[in-house]
Design an enzyme around this catalytic site. Structure first.
Site, PDB file in Angstrom:
ATOM      1  N   ASP A 237       0.910  -0.858  -0.096  1.00 24.20           N
ATOM      2  CA  ASP A 237      -0.077   0.035   0.089  1.00 24.20           C
ATOM      3  C   ASP A 237       0.584   1.027  -0.181  1.00 24.20           C
ATOM      4  O   ASP A 237       2.336   1.045   0.251  1.00 24.20           O
ATOM      5  CB  ASP A 237      -1.234   0.070   1.148  1.00 24.20           C
ATOM      6  CG  ASP A 237      -1.962  -1.289   1.090  1.00 24.20           C
ATOM      7  OD1 ASP A 237      -2.017  -1.692   0.039  1.00 24.20           O
ATOM      8  OD2 ASP A 237      -2.382  -1.764   2.395  1.00 24.20           O
ATOM      9  N   GLN A 238       0.699   2.688  -0.823  1.00 24.40           N
ATOM     10  CA  GLN A 238       0.970   3.509  -0.324  1.00 24.40           C
ATOM     11  C   GLN A 238       1.537   3.935   0.273  1.00 24.40           C
ATOM     12  O   GLN A 238       2.956   4.603   0.743  1.00 24.40           O
ATOM     13  CB  GLN A 238      -0.278   4.935  -0.761  1.00 24.40           C
ATOM     14  CG  GLN A 238       0.805   5.649  -1.053  1.00 24.40           C
ATOM     15  CD  GLN A 238      -0.317   6.968  -1.576  1.00 24.40           C
ATOM     16  OE1 GLN A 238      -1.196   7.112  -1.655  1.00 24.40           O
ATOM     17  NE2 GLN A 238      -0.063   8.813  -1.867  1.00 24.40           N
TER      18      GLN A 238
END
Length: 323
Positions: free
Chosen positions: A139-140
């Site tokens: 995930d970012q």
């Protein structure tokens, strides 16, 4: 003129005498059907003793079978001088410690300022040609170790190890409260929330999902938890830990105690322990700490470790001070 990476070779043994070349490539080099079809289309893709041959030919002891992949670049990714931490690199792999907040690959609306932009620039500055092929995603806002394959063969092999459960992925998270029992397994199917499709929830009709957790340290109102994935669903760790009542500190999507409700309620709850903890870090407190698998070319079992970024290290110290 077509350029190729260094060939991957195999010397035929007595046990393989008389095999078809196709069988040898599949069983000894692990070439998939898809990759086999691709290699057959190129001049140097599949050779026996340096000569291009049909994959139906028989091989004999001492023959040298080889596959060669065409050199590739990511023409659709704009090179940018974006710094990143390299943990390990060889002709087959690039292992990095991804920073929190960094998107891995360009997506709609995010064509620049991603890890891919930085890696492509890094390779070009070195005069190397590779296509950006992340073996998995983070995930970012999740930091930590990320593997990037430098060709289709390497990507295929690590992907197959992941499907077979032979890749060991370890994460560290800081969560609200103390899990009881201190270690265990969360076995809960995951799918999109029908009311909020951008979120995932544990639901009986979802896709199988398995997370193993172990409490490494209790820190007052929080705990440091080590986790391993049995499956790889989107937001799996965040969803599973929330489902057992211990959401990740700082997680704005799968919110911790005292972080939900109206803004008026939130403003009146500033002093609640949960909201105080969430204020100690500006993203979910999740870090991919280790990744281990067999090297696709050497067969060596390799383990890579990514140290905490500053925000996770700072959060840990703040929680220790609460003990």
């Amino acid at each position: 003129m077509t350029q190729y990476y260094d060939p991957i070779v195999y010397v035929v043994t007595e046990d393989e005498d008389g095999w078809q070349l196709k069988k040898l490539l599949q069983r000894r080099l692990g070439v998939s059907r898809k990759l086999m079809s691709r290699l057959k289309l190129t001049e140097k893709g599949i050779t026996l003793n340096g000569e291009r041959v049909y994959i139906s030919v028989p091989v004999k002891i001492g023959d040298i079978a080889a596959i060669s992949l065409e050199k590739e670049t990511s023409e659709d990714i704009l090179p940018q001088p974006i710094p990143f931490e390299c943990i390990y690199e060889d002709d087959a792999l690039l292992i990095v410690n991804k920073s929190p907040g960094m998107i891995v690959h360009p997506t709609h609306g995010h064509y620049t300022d991603t890890l891919a932009n930085g890696v492509v620039h890094y390779w070009r500055e070195k005069g190397e040609m590779f296509r950006f092929r992340p073996v998995h995603r983070l995930d970012q806002e999740t930091s930590g170790v990320l593997a990037i394959a430098k060709n289709a063969y390497v990507h295929q092999h690590i992907s197959e190890q992941m499907i077979a459960g032979q890749v060991d992925k370890k994460y560290v998270a800081f969560v609200h409260g103390t899990p009881d029992p201190p270690e265990g397994t969360v076995d809960g199917p995951i799918d999109r929330d029908p009311e909020q499709p951008h979120l995932r929830i544990v639901i009986s009709s979802g896709y199988p999902a398995l997370t193993y957790y172990s409490t490494a340290q209790t820190m007052g109102p929080a705990s440091k938890v080590e986790l391993r994935l049995g499956t790889g669903r989107t937001h799996q760790i965040r969803v599973h830990m929330t489902s057992i009542g211990h959401p990740l500190i700082g997680d704005k999507m799968y919110q911790g105690p005292g972080s939900s409700g109206s803004q008026d309620q939130a403003d009146s709850d500033e002093a609640k322990p949960g909201r105080m903890l969430d204020g100690l870090i500006q993203r979910q407190a999740l870090h991919a700490s280790e990744l281990a698998f067999r090297h696709p070319l050497t067969g060596e079992f390799m383990s890579f470790h990514a140290p905490f970024p500053p925000d996770m290290a700072s959060l840990e110290q703040a929680l220790i001070a609460m003990i």
